[in-house]
Design an enzyme around this catalytic site. Sequence first.
Site, short mmCIF file in Angstrom:
data_model
loop_
_atom_site.label_atom_id
_atom_site.label_comp_id
_atom_site.label_asym_id
_atom_site.label_seq_id
_atom_site.Cartn_x
_atom_site.Cartn_y
_atom_site.Cartn_z
N GLU A 267 35.15 -51.09 11.71
CA GLU A 267 34.12 -52.11 12.02
C GLU A 267 34.33 -53.31 11.12
O GLU A 267 34.55 -53.15 9.91
CB GLU A 267 32.70 -51.58 11.73
CG GLU A 267 32.05 -50.76 12.78
CD GLU A 267 30.62 -50.40 12.38
OE1 GLU A 267 29.97 -51.21 11.68
OE2 GLU A 267 30.16 -49.32 12.75
N GLU A 321 23.07 -55.37 20.65
CA GLU A 321 22.26 -54.16 20.88
C GLU A 321 20.80 -54.55 20.64
O GLU A 321 20.32 -54.57 19.51
CB GLU A 321 22.72 -53.04 19.96
CG GLU A 321 24.14 -52.58 20.25
CD GLU A 321 24.60 -51.49 19.30
OE1 GLU A 321 24.35 -50.30 19.58
OE2 GLU A 321 25.21 -51.84 18.28
N LYS A 324 18.09 -52.41 18.46
CA LYS A 324 18.32 -52.05 17.06
C LYS A 324 17.16 -52.57 16.19
O LYS A 324 16.70 -53.69 16.37
CB LYS A 324 19.63 -52.65 16.56
CG LYS A 324 20.82 -51.73 16.70
CD LYS A 324 22.00 -52.27 15.90
CE LYS A 324 23.07 -51.21 15.77
NZ LYS A 324 24.22 -51.69 14.97
N GLU A 330 21.01 -57.93 12.94
CA GLU A 330 21.45 -56.60 13.40
C GLU A 330 21.62 -56.55 14.91
O GLU A 330 22.38 -55.72 15.43
CB GLU A 330 20.45 -55.54 12.96
CG GLU A 330 20.51 -55.18 11.49
CD GLU A 330 21.79 -54.44 11.14
OE1 GLU A 330 22.15 -53.49 11.84
OE2 GLU A 330 22.45 -54.85 10.16
#
Length: 456
Positions: A267, A321, A324, A330
């Site tokens: 990542e 996302e 999240k 985030e």
Amino acid sequence: MENLSQTFLFFLLSILSQAFYFAKSQSFIGVNYGQVADNLPPPATTANLLQSTSIGKIRLYGTDPAMIKALANTGIAIVIGASNGEIPSLASNPTVAMQWISTNVLPYYPSSNITLISVGNEVLTSGDGNLISQIYPAMQNLQNALASASLAGKIKVSTVHSMAVLTQSDPPSSGTFNPAFGDTMKQMVGFLQQTGSPFTINPYPFFAYRSDPRPDTLAFCLFQKNAGRFDGGSKITYMNMFDAQVDAIHSALNAMGFKDVEIVVAETGWPYRGDSNEVGVSVDNAKAYNGNLVAHLRSKVGTPLMPGKSVDTYIFALYDEDLKPGPTSERSFGLFRPDLTMTYDIGLSKNGDMSPATPSPSTGKPTAWCMPKEGISDSQLQADLDYACGLGIDCGPIQPGGACFMPNTVKSHAAYAMNLLYQTAGRNPWNCDFSQTASLTSSNPSYGPCSYPGGT
């Protein structure tokens, strides 16, 4: 006979289509596919999107059957994951591990190109002592289950770590694993060496900048022009944080006696949006980090301690996302939106320009070349040279034997590299700034066998 011919033709076309994909994809560029969202496109749509890019790998955090099936016959390499919650049963019962392989691998492989199983995520830094003690046995049991299915060596087993597994990372040559992990880390890395599996790590220069939000740190993190950071141990000047973090891991592995274990970046990324109190979060910074990272990987210069080969790198993430928790950042790492449009362009499309190339003349701007100013020191010119070549331009002509190698001076080599970056980056005035060490000229600097690209 006709059915056999049709079957063979289908098989041949499948092989040819995969060969075509491999020819245009780049195996060292991957992407993370998180699913903490309620607006993701259908798996088949995502598979088609990936095939329109130069992305060669995808990392799933679980074992989503629909996504794994959708990726069948695409040639895209797939990482699947066993969750932290599955580790205790995988560690304690070999039969559970065999069932895990039977359920999550055998129905799809080899049509779906599963290459790695990631057992848990950042377990060693989770603070869960019980889980830490079980991660190595879980990896062993999954490896044995793969062997029983005659897949040992074809599919690797590893686990993903955060940079917090290091107690020392600056300078990179001093990289050291936290001794608190002791025997567990040594067992795991020994397992990786024995099975030919990679050490997978999550380096995030964004977090490094967040804890040190100075302008020179931002440039260092974004692969932009900076003075570099000198490592007294290795006598290397690092020009970007990504290389420094990856080499710190290499140093830690070397210190433990496992310098040959491959490193994979599981990542890395940069958020394009955040809350008002989050530093460094913007579309420009996200585009700069990910775009310059891709250019750096494509240059295949490697890192200072591991030159000549690009580390396999999975960018976080394919999509945002939206479910999240936590700060806005985030939920803001996605390269693509759910409607498949790009959040910002970092040159991954097969239909677009994926890498710097010698430009052809274009109209609208006068012929100009980007040259160093008079009186600039060799040390500053060397920094300009390292910066330009580090972004993936073709610096072959100024290597030994190249058409522009002579005269073999820092000034001459820097002039060639700075001009080539200017020509490939858009030929805008700000592309020929180099911290005010360069300027444009209408005089063609080409000489003898050495041709300087120039635009009109």
